[in-house]
Design a protein around this motif. Structure first.
Motif, PDB file in Angstrom:
ATOM      1  N   SER A   5       0.804  -1.223   0.000  1.00  0.00           N
ATOM      2  CA  SER A   5       0.000   0.000   0.000  1.00  0.00           C
ATOM      3  C   SER A   5       0.835   1.271   0.000  1.00  0.00           C
ATOM      4  N   ARG A  49       4.798   7.839   6.849  1.00  0.00           N
ATOM      5  CA  ARG A  49       4.001   6.836   6.128  1.00  0.00           C
ATOM      6  C   ARG A  49       3.571   7.487   4.816  1.00  0.00           C
ATOM      7  N   TYR A 112       4.700  -1.299   3.196  1.00  0.00           N
ATOM      8  CA  TYR A 112       3.677  -1.788   4.115  1.00  0.00           C
ATOM      9  C   TYR A 112       2.407  -2.140   3.354  1.00  0.00           C
ATOM     10  N   ARG A 113       1.595  -2.968   3.993  1.00  0.00           N
ATOM     11  CA  ARG A 113       0.304  -3.388   3.438  1.00  0.00           C
ATOM     12  C   ARG A 113      -0.809  -2.911   4.354  1.00  0.00           C
ATOM     13  N   GLU A 114      -1.919  -2.556   3.760  1.00  0.00           N
ATOM     14  CA  GLU A 114      -3.131  -2.307   4.529  1.00  0.00           C
ATOM     15  C   GLU A 114      -4.118  -3.382   4.132  1.00  0.00           C
ATOM     16  N   ARG A 115      -4.639  -4.060   5.114  1.00  0.00           N
ATOM     17  CA  ARG A 115      -5.554  -5.166   4.855  1.00  0.00           C
ATOM     18  C   ARG A 115      -6.812  -4.997   5.681  1.00  0.00           C
TER      19      ARG A 115
END
Length: 125
Positions: A5, A49, A112-115
Protein backbone atom coordinates in the motif's frame (compact mmCIF):
# COMPACT_ATOMS: atom_id res chain seq x y z
CA UNK A 1 5.66 -3.75 -4.78
CA UNK A 2 2.31 -4.39 -6.42
CA UNK A 3 0.71 -5.94 -3.35
CA UNK A 4 1.85 -3.18 -0.97
CA UNK A 5 0.00 0.00 0.00
CA UNK A 6 2.93 2.37 0.47
CA UNK A 7 6.34 3.11 1.91
CA UNK A 8 7.36 3.65 5.51
CA UNK A 9 10.49 5.75 6.08
CA UNK A 10 12.48 6.31 9.24
CA UNK A 11 14.77 9.31 8.99
CA UNK A 12 16.59 11.88 11.06
CA UNK A 13 16.77 15.36 9.63
CA UNK A 14 16.73 19.08 10.19
CA UNK A 15 13.02 19.91 10.22
CA UNK A 16 12.81 20.60 6.51
CA UNK A 17 10.62 19.02 3.83
CA UNK A 18 12.06 16.22 1.70
CA UNK A 19 10.57 14.33 -1.22
CA UNK A 20 10.43 10.62 -1.99
CA UNK A 21 10.61 10.17 -5.75
CA UNK A 22 9.34 6.97 -7.38
CA UNK A 23 10.08 6.14 -10.99
CA UNK A 24 8.42 3.49 -13.12
CA UNK A 25 8.93 2.34 -16.69
CA UNK A 26 6.87 5.44 -17.70
CA UNK A 27 9.87 7.60 -16.77
CA UNK A 28 11.92 6.10 -19.58
CA UNK A 29 9.10 6.73 -22.07
CA UNK A 30 8.00 10.28 -21.22
CA UNK A 31 9.78 11.59 -18.11
CA UNK A 32 6.88 10.83 -15.75
CA UNK A 33 7.75 10.30 -12.08
CA UNK A 34 5.77 10.39 -8.83
CA UNK A 35 6.56 12.40 -5.69
CA UNK A 36 5.44 12.47 -2.06
CA UNK A 37 6.68 15.03 0.48
CA UNK A 38 7.50 14.35 4.12
CA UNK A 39 8.80 16.57 6.91
CA UNK A 40 11.59 15.62 9.29
CA UNK A 41 12.13 16.74 12.88
CA UNK A 42 15.08 18.91 13.82
CA UNK A 43 16.21 16.40 16.46
CA UNK A 44 15.56 12.68 16.57
CA UNK A 45 13.94 10.32 14.12
CA UNK A 46 10.70 10.75 12.23
CA UNK A 47 8.62 7.93 10.79
CA UNK A 48 6.79 8.94 7.63
CA UNK A 49 4.00 6.84 6.13
CA UNK A 50 3.74 7.48 2.38
CA UNK A 51 0.75 5.72 0.78
CA UNK A 52 1.20 5.06 -2.93
CA UNK A 53 -2.20 6.69 -3.52
CA UNK A 54 -0.69 9.96 -2.21
CA UNK A 55 2.15 10.15 -4.76
CA UNK A 56 1.56 12.98 -7.25
CA UNK A 57 2.68 12.75 -10.90
CA UNK A 58 5.40 15.09 -12.19
CA UNK A 59 6.75 15.45 -15.70
CA UNK A 60 10.02 17.28 -16.35
CA UNK A 61 9.96 18.62 -12.78
CA UNK A 62 6.47 20.11 -13.03
CA UNK A 63 3.22 18.83 -11.49
CA UNK A 64 0.89 17.10 -13.95
CA UNK A 65 -2.72 18.34 -13.99
CA UNK A 66 -5.42 15.99 -12.67
CA UNK A 67 -6.22 13.36 -15.28
CA UNK A 68 -3.06 14.14 -17.25
CA UNK A 69 -1.15 11.08 -16.06
CA UNK A 70 -1.97 7.50 -15.08
CA UNK A 71 -2.06 6.44 -11.45
CA UNK A 72 1.22 5.16 -10.01
CA UNK A 73 1.64 1.55 -11.18
CA UNK A 74 3.23 -0.13 -8.16
CA UNK A 75 4.06 -3.21 -10.23
CA UNK A 76 6.40 -1.30 -12.52
CA UNK A 77 8.47 0.65 -9.96
CA UNK A 78 12.04 0.74 -11.18
CA UNK A 79 13.67 3.23 -8.82
CA UNK A 80 13.41 5.24 -5.61
CA UNK A 81 15.20 8.48 -4.76
CA UNK A 82 15.13 11.18 -2.11
CA UNK A 83 15.00 14.81 -3.16
CA UNK A 84 15.53 18.16 -1.48
CA UNK A 85 14.16 21.24 -3.23
CA UNK A 86 15.32 24.53 -1.59
CA UNK A 87 12.74 26.57 -3.52
CA UNK A 88 9.94 24.58 -1.84
CA UNK A 89 11.12 25.33 1.72
CA UNK A 90 9.39 28.70 1.96
CA UNK A 91 12.64 30.65 1.88
CA UNK A 92 14.17 32.65 -0.90
CA UNK A 93 17.58 31.56 -2.15
CA UNK A 94 19.77 34.66 -2.49
CA UNK A 95 21.30 33.91 -5.89
CA UNK A 96 21.54 31.21 -8.51
CA UNK A 97 23.81 28.33 -7.53
CA UNK A 98 23.72 29.07 -3.79
CA UNK A 99 21.96 26.25 -2.02
CA UNK A 100 20.20 25.90 1.28
CA UNK A 101 22.00 23.71 3.82
CA UNK A 102 20.24 20.45 4.61
CA UNK A 103 20.70 17.23 6.53
CA UNK A 104 18.90 13.90 6.10
CA UNK A 105 19.95 10.53 7.47
CA UNK A 106 17.83 7.61 6.32
CA UNK A 107 17.61 4.69 8.75
CA UNK A 108 15.26 2.49 6.70
CA UNK A 109 12.65 2.22 3.99
CA UNK A 110 9.96 -0.46 4.24
CA UNK A 111 6.92 -1.32 2.19
CA UNK A 112 3.68 -1.79 4.12
CA UNK A 113 0.30 -3.39 3.44
CA UNK A 114 -3.13 -2.31 4.53
CA UNK A 115 -5.55 -5.17 4.85
CA UNK A 116 -9.13 -5.60 5.94
CA UNK A 117 -8.02 -8.54 8.07
CA UNK A 118 -5.02 -8.66 10.41
CA UNK A 119 -2.03 -10.64 9.21
CA UNK A 120 -1.86 -12.57 12.48
CA UNK A 121 -4.77 -13.64 14.64
CA UNK A 122 -4.01 -14.74 18.21
CA UNK A 123 -6.23 -17.45 19.65
CA UNK A 124 -6.18 -18.64 23.21
CA UNK A 125 -8.03 -21.33 25.10
Amino acid sequence: LGEYSGLLLKASGDGQVYTMVVRTSAYELDGLEYRHDFRTRAKGFTTARLPFAGFAPYRDGKPVQAGGAPELDRRSISGLALGFYPQRQGVRVAKEGVGLPFYLSLARVKAYRERDEPEVVYLSA
